[in-house]
Structure formats: structure tokens, C-alpha cells
Design a protein around this motif. Structure first.
Motif: not given
Length: 449
Positions: A364-379
């Protein structure tokens, strides 16, 4: 010219020290190579030269000594632990009145005996043809004659030219067959990647105990023998890791000092398993007094085949013979770098499995991901997977997601959505796997923000 013997099992060995006396360990290894080829070693001739003789490599006086010794012992082949040029090999055969084979030819002969798979046989035959294509003018005078007989006299193709043309055609045919095999192997390799199955490759100097360790770790029954190049064809087996995970373990061909370039080129596809593995287990004979030189020679071959960048864990096998207890040495980041064990007795194997499990990362991965508006689908995909345990909007308009999800699913999502490595915070979960290194090699580089 001389009549070549039908067999070449009775061998006289020659090893010269160039600029310095020949080392005993080099003579011992060459004798082991000759015995691995099935030769009966009648004797060894050594000496020292400032530089190789251009015509005979060994010089006139030493050549006379070798001839007298070969005649006295009844040797039908003289093996040189050196790389001989085609002209030197031809001149030596004329001077010694018996067959001459250099180090490259001897290793090629051993590989021809060991090859079992269709791909291995193709690669060995290809390497042999490339090697002998420069050595056609040898002990046969008929190669210089043109075809004769009634109606065939006059300008025409010499036998030598015919043989060269036939070898060239055969090389083209083998390359075409090998290309089909490589396509099939590459398809299998892509399927493993798609299924997110990591591969760990065993590499090391020949006769260091790779196959014994492979059998111990996987429960396989790969051929094991106390001889050089006992294993030639690569073998892959599943190995179970902690947390109900598993990986594929690959047993590759052993390396050796001065490995012929023909073999390095021909077996580049076989060593593809090492080049594309997530981790290399570099197996070292802990009882070998020259293990430091062996390590350097293996790393040199890895550099030549393009696998020097793959992370390594050094496995010092036969620690019982070296008088050392099984143990693990760690680096500054608390990652295993050297493991001492005995594949023969099984002592220390659990440390290898634990080190592989830690390196390949947790379940299992526990981490933080920084997403901009262009990564809406990933969010949206992170939320759909139920992986988001925290969301923090930032003043820059970006969003920081706190993620907890299976490692394989996380890497698959990041790869498909093109999330660059700099947007993922390395965490303790990735301390051994090195998230940046993994993502840099698997995620396409795109402009952040």
C-alpha cells in the motif's frame, strides 16, 4: 599442410603474461574452461613477453617449445588463453602442425554444448558463424582453388569466396529467425509489464552459485554443476514475497573475464531480462580470493549490455566456505546493499526475500499528490478508487490529495494520467523503492503546471 584430427579432446594450454608473469588464478580459470568444454588437459605452458609477436603471438622460440611439447604429449589441439587474430591462428597452426583455438573460440564451443532452447541455439550459431567468417583461410589449401573440371575451367568463384557467401547467407537467415523469436519474447515481456509483475535478475561471475540460489528461492530444478557456464539459457520462475506479493526471478548466463564480443552481441537479447529488471541480485563467490576483480568484470559486462543503471544488491554466496555468518549490510538509507548467505545450506535466504520485498515497495502507498486544474480526470479517478483520505485546496489553484491505495493501482493510474514524478511526494512507503527513480523511468515527462 597438416591433416586436422577428427577430435580435439587432448589439449595443451598456453597462457603468456604480457608485461608481467601470468597469474596462477588466470591459469586455473582457463584450465576450468578447457575442462568445461570436455577437453583433457595434458599440460600448461606459460611465459612472459613484453608484447605479442605480430606473426605468431608467442614468438619463434616459444612456438618451437609448444610444438615439441604437443608432439611429446600427443596433443591434438593447443588452446590459447588470448584473443588471436586470424593470421596468428593460421600461422600457429602451420608452425605447430595441430589445431589451434583461442579463448573466444573455446568459450563459443562451450556455449554451443550448453544451449538448449531454440533461441539459445540460434544465438550461439550466429556468434560462431561471425567468429569463423574471419578465419576461413586456415589449414585447408583447397580454399584457394577455383572450381575445375571439364567445362568449369577459367575465371570463376574460388572455394573461399563460395564459403564466405554461404556463411553470409546463413547469417542473414539466422538473423531473420532470431528476429521472430525476439518479437515473441518482447510480447511476453510487455504482458508482464501490463500485469505490473516486477522482474528480479540474478547476475554474476560464472560458477558463483546463481542457479543454486535460484533453485533455493523458487523451488525450481535448474541444472546445477560445479563447472563454468553450467547454465546458458535464461529461466524465469515466480518467487513469493511478503504481504502476499510475488515477482519473477530470472537466472541469466554467467559472465567471465574477457567475454568474446561475438557472444556479448549475440546474447544481448537474452540479457534483456537483466536490462529491463527492477533489481539485480549480483551473486558473488564469497570464498573467491579474487572476488573484487570478479565484481569489476561483471560490472564491465553490465555496462556493455546497457544494464549498469539497474539497482543492485550484492549477494555474497558460499559464506560458510568463507568462514562468515549470514548477515545483511545496509547503506545510509537503511536499504540492504550486501547480503552474506549460503545457497547450498539455505542459511540467509530469508534475508534476500525480505530485501527484495522492501526494495520492490510495500503493498500500500501512503503519499501526497499535487494536482493542477489540468489533472481533473486524475483527481476524479482517485476519488472513484476510494483512495483519497484528505484534500487540501491551495491558494495557487492547485489541490493536494492525500492518497492511500494499492501500490500497483497507484503506479498504473499515475502512468496512464501522465502525472510527473515531481508532483508526487516521496514517502516512507517509497523509501526503499525510490519513487522518483521508478516514475522517471515509467511516466512520460510532461511539463508540470
Amino acid at each position: 599442410m597438416f591433416e586436422r584430427p577428427r577430435s580435439g579432446d587432448r589439449a595443451l594450454l598456453v597462457r603468456l603474461g604480457i608485461g608481467a608473469p601470468a597469474q596462477q588464478e588466470e591459469l586455473s580459470e582457463f584450465s576450468a574452461l578447457a575442462r568445461s568444454a570436455g577437453a583433457s588437459v595434458l599440460g600448461v605452458i606459460s611465459g612472459t613477453r613484453r608484447a605479442p609477436d605480430p606473426r605468431l603471438f608467442v614468438g619463434e622460440g616459444k612456438a618451437q617449445e609448444i610444438r615439441e611439447q604437443a608432439e611429446r604429449l600427443g596433443a591434438d589441439v593447443v588452446l590459447f588463453d588470448h584473443a588471436l587474430s586470424p593470421s596468428q591462428e593460421r600461422n600457429l597452426e602451420a608452425a605447430l602442425k595441430c589445431r589451434v583455438l583461442d579463448r573466444a573460440g573455446l568459450i563459443l564451443d562451450i556455449f554451443a554444448q550448453r544451449a538448449r532452447s531454440f533461441e539459445g541455439k540460434l544465438q550461439v550459431e550466429l556468434a560462431q558463424l561471425r567468429h569463423i567468417s574471419t578465419r576461413l583461410v586456415r589449414g585447408w589449401t583447397h580454399l584457394e582453388r577455383q572450381k575445375g573440371g571439364i567445362g568449369l575451367r577459367g575465371p570463376g568463384e574460388t572455394q573461399l569466396e563460395t564459403d564466405r557467401r554461404l556463411i553470409g547467407n546463413k547469417i542473414k537467415t539466422l538473423n531473420a529467425r532470431l528476429e521472430k523469436v525476439l518479437t515473441q519474447r518482447e510480447t511476453t515481456r510487455r504482458e508482464r509489464k501490463r500485469a505490473e509483475i516486477p522482474t528480479v535478475a540474478l547476475v554474476g561471475y560464472t560458477n558463483a552459485g546463481k542457479s543454486t540460489l535460484f533453485n533455493r528461492l523458487t523451488g525450481a530444478s535448474a541444472y546445477v554443476a560445479n563447472q563454468l557456464f553450467a547454465t546458458l539459457d535464461p529461466t524465469l520462475r515466480r518467487i513469493d514475497l511478503p504481504d502476499a506479493r510475488y515477482a519473477l526471478l530470472a537466472d541469466t548466463v554467467g559472465f567471465v573475464r574477457d567475454l568474446p564480443h561475438e557472444l556479448v552481441a549475440a546474447f544481448r537479447s537474452t540479457l534483456q531480462e537483466a536490462r529491463e529488471s527492477a533489481l539485480l541480485l549480483h551473486v558473488i563467490d564469497a570464498a573467491d580470493p579474487n572476488r573484487s576483480e570478479r565484481i569489476e568484470q561483471v560490472n564491465a559486462v553490465l555496462e556493455e549490455v546497457g544494464a549498469a543503471h539497474i539497482p543492485q544488491i550484492e549477494i555474497f554466496n558460499k559464506c560458510d566456505l568463507a568462514g562468515t555468518e549470514p548477515h545483511t549490510e545496509f547503506d545510509g538509507a537503511h536499504a540492504a546493499r550486501r547480503i552474506w548467505l549460503s545457497a547450498q545450506t539455505g542459511a540467509g535466504l530469508d534475508q534476500v526475500i525480505d530485501a527484495m520485498g522492501r526494495f520492490l515497495g510495500p503493498q500500500t502507498v501512503h503519499t501526497r499528490v499535487l494536482l493542477g486544474p489540468q489533472f481533473g480526470r486524475a483527481r476524479a479517478r482517485f476519488f472513484d478508487a476510494g483512495a483519497v483520505i484528505g484534500e487540501h485546496p491551495l491558494q495557487t489553484g492547485e489541490t493536494e490529495l492525500e492518497i492511500s491505495m494499492p501500490r500497483v493501482a497507484f503506479e498504473h493510474l499515475c502512468r496512464n494520467e501522465g502525472i510527473p514524478a515531481e508532483r508526487i511526494e516521496p514517502s516512507l512507503s517509497y523509501a526503499c523503492a525510490d519513487a522518483d527513480a521508478f516514475l522517471q523511468s515509467h511516466v512520460p515527462a510532461i511539463r508540470a503546471g
